[in-house]
Design a protein around this motif. Sequence first.
Motif, PDB file in Angstrom:
ATOM      1  N   GLN A  58      41.001  28.186  19.318  1.00  0.00           N
ATOM      2  CA  GLN A  58      42.241  27.397  19.185  1.00  0.00           C
ATOM      3  C   GLN A  58      42.932  27.232  20.535  1.00  0.00           C
TER       4      GLN A  58
ATOM      5  N   PHE B 249      41.215  33.195  17.224  1.00  0.00           N
ATOM      6  CA  PHE B 249      42.270  32.471  17.940  1.00  0.00           C
ATOM      7  C   PHE B 249      41.800  31.946  19.305  1.00  0.00           C
TER       8      PHE B 249
ATOM      9  N   ARG C 241      49.921  34.135  22.160  1.00  0.00           N
ATOM     10  CA  ARG C 241      48.947  33.733  21.139  1.00  0.00           C
ATOM     11  C   ARG C 241      47.734  34.642  21.028  1.00  0.00           C
TER      12      ARG C 241
ATOM     13  N   THR D 255      43.075  23.786  23.973  1.00  0.00           N
ATOM     14  CA  THR D 255      44.203  23.200  24.721  1.00  0.00           C
ATOM     15  C   THR D 255      43.874  23.056  26.212  1.00  0.00           C
TER      16      THR D 255
END
Length: 324
Positions: free
Chosen positions: A274, A271, A257, A278
């Motif tokens: 994002q 990114f 990612r 998590t």
Amino acid sequence: SSLILSFNVSSFLSKYSLSFSIHARGLFVQEKPQEKIIARGYHKFFNLNEREETTLQNLKKNLKFPVYAIEKHNGFLGLLSVYKNSENKLEWFISTKSMINSTYVDVFKKLIKPYLTEELKQYIYEKNITLTFEVIDPIFDPHIVEYSSSQLYFLDAIKNELDFKLDYKAYAYIKNYFKNLNDKIIKFPSQKILNDFDELKELINEINHEKHYEKENYIEGYVIKEISDSPFMFKLKCNWYKRWKHFRSLKDQFYKRIQKLYLENKDIKPFIPQVKATLHFLHEYEFFNFLLDFIQNNDKKLNELDIITLRKFYFKWKNENKEI
């Protein structure tokens, strides 16, 4: 040999009212000239709190003390037994818990080959047992725990029967046989006796202590095994091990990612939030920050690095970034 050696033994098992998924794990059947179990691994057994029967509450109620606590080494399972081939000659049977042909089997064969004597072959066949080993190969198959050399940890002698049964007399004989070789490859996992539930809790607390997080290398955990011919068994995986297993998956996610984009000279800033979303714990954020730093100061691809190698970089980074 024209014999068929089968792992898919559902037809064999259908004669018995048994759970295939648990009983057939590492169960190998010779289909011709007659159906016969020629190798047998373990019953599938579970981690602490993974199933109803392995919760602390149920273990306190049902576990029969004293029990063995056997250090769990971090490799893959190898099975060794002997069968009669179509020419009525004794032949070695060497496999992993689910395969008879694979690179893993080849690694095990190569390591065990120097010890395969006629004396051992006769003994294993007469006793109708399977020997189990934890197979360690740090070059071909690095896991979480670091080892400096290839090793075979001798675990158990299991009877080649449908129901899971250990042969302790055969185990003692084989252990003595290997010990007399005084060899560097064949080893025996350390074990202790736990006399009651309090001693089990002490062991769990000790291996999960946060002091181990500062260690670059530690252990996977323990297998707890009742002292009986058909023992109940379960695994204690320590928090250090679980953390590094989790970090290994974080590393792989991070590569897919973020690092892939970085290697393509794309802007990774959008990114980062994002992926950070998590994460849940401080140690995850710390590892994430290390990975960000790593990809910007190192040309190594994360998907090509095993977690042991990456861990060395991580501890070096931690030491360099400690507040003075």
